[in-house]
Design a protein around this motif. Structure first.
Motif, PDB file in Angstrom:
ATOM      1  N   GLU A  76      -3.943 -25.198  49.791  1.00  0.00           N
ATOM      2  CA  GLU A  76      -3.738 -24.088  48.855  1.00  0.00           C
ATOM      3  C   GLU A  76      -4.618 -22.896  49.243  1.00  0.00           C
ATOM      4  OE1 GLU A  76      -2.484 -26.378  44.804  1.00  0.00           O
ATOM      5  OE2 GLU A  76      -4.613 -26.277  45.211  1.00  0.00           O
ATOM      6  N   GLY A  77      -5.798 -23.187  49.757  1.00  0.00           N
ATOM      7  CA  GLY A  77      -6.708 -22.131  50.203  1.00  0.00           C
ATOM      8  C   GLY A  77      -6.212 -21.435  51.461  1.00  0.00           C
ATOM      9  N   LEU A  78      -5.476 -22.171  52.286  1.00  0.00           N
ATOM     10  CA  LEU A  78      -4.895 -21.565  53.497  1.00  0.00           C
ATOM     11  C   LEU A  78      -3.907 -20.469  53.084  1.00  0.00           C
ATOM     12  CD1 LEU A  78      -4.720 -22.065  56.662  1.00  0.00           C
ATOM     13  CD2 LEU A  78      -2.697 -23.443  56.172  1.00  0.00           C
ATOM     14  N   VAL A  79      -3.091 -20.771  52.105  1.00  0.00           N
ATOM     15  CA  VAL A  79      -2.127 -19.791  51.593  1.00  0.00           C
ATOM     16  C   VAL A  79      -2.865 -18.566  51.053  1.00  0.00           C
ATOM     17  CG1 VAL A  79      -0.383 -19.386  49.803  1.00  0.00           C
ATOM     18  CG2 VAL A  79      -0.393 -21.547  51.071  1.00  0.00           C
ATOM     19  N   GLN A  80      -3.969 -18.821  50.339  1.00  0.00           N
ATOM     20  CA  GLN A  80      -4.729 -17.713  49.742  1.00  0.00           C
ATOM     21  C   GLN A  80      -5.217 -16.737  50.819  1.00  0.00           C
ATOM     22  OE1 GLN A  80      -4.957 -17.577  46.294  1.00  0.00           O
ATOM     23  NE2 GLN A  80      -5.437 -15.460  46.839  1.00  0.00           N
ATOM     24  N   ASP A 106      -4.382 -12.815  50.665  1.00  0.00           N
ATOM     25  CA  ASP A 106      -5.476 -11.842  50.579  1.00  0.00           C
ATOM     26  C   ASP A 106      -5.408 -10.833  51.724  1.00  0.00           C
ATOM     27  OD1 ASP A 106      -6.338 -13.152  48.342  1.00  0.00           O
ATOM     28  OD2 ASP A 106      -8.062 -14.128  49.296  1.00  0.00           O
ATOM     29  N   TRP A 107      -5.154 -11.362  52.921  1.00  0.00           N
ATOM     30  CA  TRP A 107      -5.090 -10.487  54.103  1.00  0.00           C
ATOM     31  C   TRP A 107      -3.926  -9.504  53.972  1.00  0.00           C
ATOM     32  CZ3 TRP A 107      -1.027 -10.118  57.575  1.00  0.00           C
ATOM     33  CH2 TRP A 107      -1.277  -9.359  58.728  1.00  0.00           C
ATOM     34  N   ALA A 108      -2.770 -10.003  53.583  1.00  0.00           N
ATOM     35  CA  ALA A 108      -1.577  -9.143  53.489  1.00  0.00           C
ATOM     36  C   ALA A 108      -1.811  -8.034  52.466  1.00  0.00           C
ATOM     37  CB  ALA A 108      -0.360  -9.984  53.114  1.00  0.00           C
ATOM     38  N   ARG A 110       0.256  -5.433  54.668  1.00  0.00           N
ATOM     39  CA  ARG A 110       1.246  -5.941  55.629  1.00  0.00           C
ATOM     40  C   ARG A 110       2.301  -6.751  54.884  1.00  0.00           C
ATOM     41  NH1 ARG A 110      -1.021  -5.083  61.091  1.00  0.00           N
ATOM     42  NH2 ARG A 110       0.690  -6.383  61.790  1.00  0.00           N
ATOM     43  N   HIS A 111       3.543  -6.293  54.965  1.00  0.00           N
ATOM     44  CA  HIS A 111       4.607  -6.964  54.205  1.00  0.00           C
ATOM     45  C   HIS A 111       5.809  -7.289  55.067  1.00  0.00           C
ATOM     46  CE1 HIS A 111       2.158  -5.972  50.819  1.00  0.00           C
ATOM     47  NE2 HIS A 111       2.219  -4.689  51.113  1.00  0.00           N
ATOM     48  N   GLY A 112       5.537  -7.543  56.353  1.00  0.00           N
ATOM     49  CA  GLY A 112       6.629  -7.864  57.272  1.00  0.00           C
ATOM     50  C   GLY A 112       7.028  -9.329  57.191  1.00  0.00           C
ATOM     51  N   ILE A 113       7.234  -9.919  58.353  1.00  0.00           N
ATOM     52  CA  ILE A 113       7.707 -11.315  58.399  1.00  0.00           C
ATOM     53  C   ILE A 113       6.524 -12.238  58.648  1.00  0.00           C
ATOM     54  CG2 ILE A 113       9.304 -12.925  59.517  1.00  0.00           C
ATOM     55  CD1 ILE A 113      10.912 -10.510  60.485  1.00  0.00           C
ATOM     56  N   VAL A 114       6.491 -13.353  57.929  1.00  0.00           N
ATOM     57  CA  VAL A 114       5.444 -14.356  58.132  1.00  0.00           C
ATOM     58  C   VAL A 114       6.109 -15.679  58.496  1.00  0.00           C
ATOM     59  CG1 VAL A 114       5.308 -14.773  55.619  1.00  0.00           C
ATOM     60  CG2 VAL A 114       3.465 -15.552  57.066  1.00  0.00           C
TER      61      VAL A 114
END
Ligand code: SAM
Ligand code: GLN
Length: 308
Positions: free
Chosen positions: A120-124, A128-130, A135-139
């Protein structure tokens, strides 16, 4: 006397091998708590309630209020099976068929790893970075398993698209089922394939991955619930647990926009070697700790074209 030609009396097999249907829901829950307690499960009562809640698709508290309600045959059969699977050692999430991850309730079974709280922290980190970088492109989520990371990013983030990959077509089927049950305006694109092969023609703003990172030896020492039930291919990586991480650090930059982010979950015992491999492959990298204070997230930007 010895056997005669007469047929044997009917056996009472069904009464022996199954428990009779309890009269009330309260009795069923009492039986479940006793059964789970008898095999040493300490949280036998909360687990019984959790299993009841998912089998009946009701709030566990509803069971407490309805303890005197009569028990139906069908519900009893499904509940008893789930309790027996748990009593035999199956992880609670598989016996329930669901696992919570951030805001989501995901379906899980033995085709996929049960999502871990540290992930869950990985997602955070990605969210946070985006947000900070706009940055709202493709992930892309490499090795999506249940889809927990990709679907959380779709629901909670504001990306134009999320791509979820996995080598396991079986895992992908679970992830796609989960996607169908999740409400999000963001398109989630599922692609079967190894590493970056499924995204070879796509440029990404961010790449996130929780790859296999356990050594073969460590796997043998894991709890029975993990070792006997969860997919080995989701956990074990060759080269002392570092093969997947090395491959990702070698290739990810070719798929990233300038200033893009690569973030990996790593084994806390091998955070230093992971940083070294990142440095050798042209990344500016740092480690952040998880909720249990263990070094867990490797955040990387291309050393020439961004900052972490
Ligand atoms: N993302 C999920 C999570 O965090 O719970 C699952 C993570 S699990 C540790 C690793 C996943 O990567 C598994 O679903 C496995 O099938 C997949 N996988 C293994 N090798 C892979 C590869 N070379 N390329 C893509 N996916 C891979
Ligand atoms: N943290 C996981 C475990 O419980 C390992 C996950 C992984 O290999 N990515 O074993």
């Amino acid at each position: 006397m010895r056997s005669s030609t007469r047929s044997a009396p009917p056996t009472l097999k069904s009464e022996r091998s199954t428990n009779p249907v309890p009269a009330t829901q309260g009795e069923a829950l009492g039986w479940a708590a006793g059964r789970l307690g008898s095999v040493g499960i300490r949280e036998s009562r909360p687990e019984s309630l959790a299993l009841w809640g998912t089998i009946t698709k009701s709030d566990p508290l509803a069971a407490l209020r309805a303890a005197r309600k009569p028990m139906s045959d069908d519900t009893w059969e499904r509940f008893r099976d789930a309790v027996e699977r748990r009593a035999e050692g199956e992880p609670l999430a598989y016996a329930m068929g669901t696992a919570g991850f951030r805001t989501l309730d995901l379906r899980v079974d033995r085709r996929v790893l049960i999502p871990r709280p540290e992930t869950e922290g990985l997602v955070q980190r990605v969210l946070d970075w985006a947000e900070a970088e706009g940055r709202h492109g493709i992930v892309a989520d490499i090795g999506t398993g249940s889809g927990c990371i990709a679907l959380s990013l779709a629901v909670e983030g504001s990306f134009s698209r999320v791509i979820a990959t996995d080598t396991s077509a079986k895992a992908m089927a679970v992830a796609a089922d989960n996607a169908a049950a999740v409400k999000s305006d963001t398109l989630v694109d599922f692609r079967v394939g190894e590493f970056f092969e499924p995204v070879r023609e796509t440029t990404l703003d961010a790449i996130v991955t929780n790859p296999p990172y356990v050594t073969g030896g460590e796997f043998e020492d894991l709890d029975d619930g993990v070792r006997l039930y969860e997919p080995r291919d989701a956990l074990v990586s060759p080269e002392n647990g570092m093969w997947h991480i090395r491959r990702i650090l070698e290739d990810a930059m070719d798929h990233l926009n300038p200033g893009g982010l690569l973030v990996l979950e790593v084994d806390a015992r091998r955070a230093d070697p992971a940083i070294d491999i990142a440095g050798r492959n042209g990344w500016s990298a740092k480690i952040e700790k998880d909720v249990f204070d263990r070094p867990r997230y490797l955040l990387c930007n291309p050393a020439h074209g961004g900052n972490v």
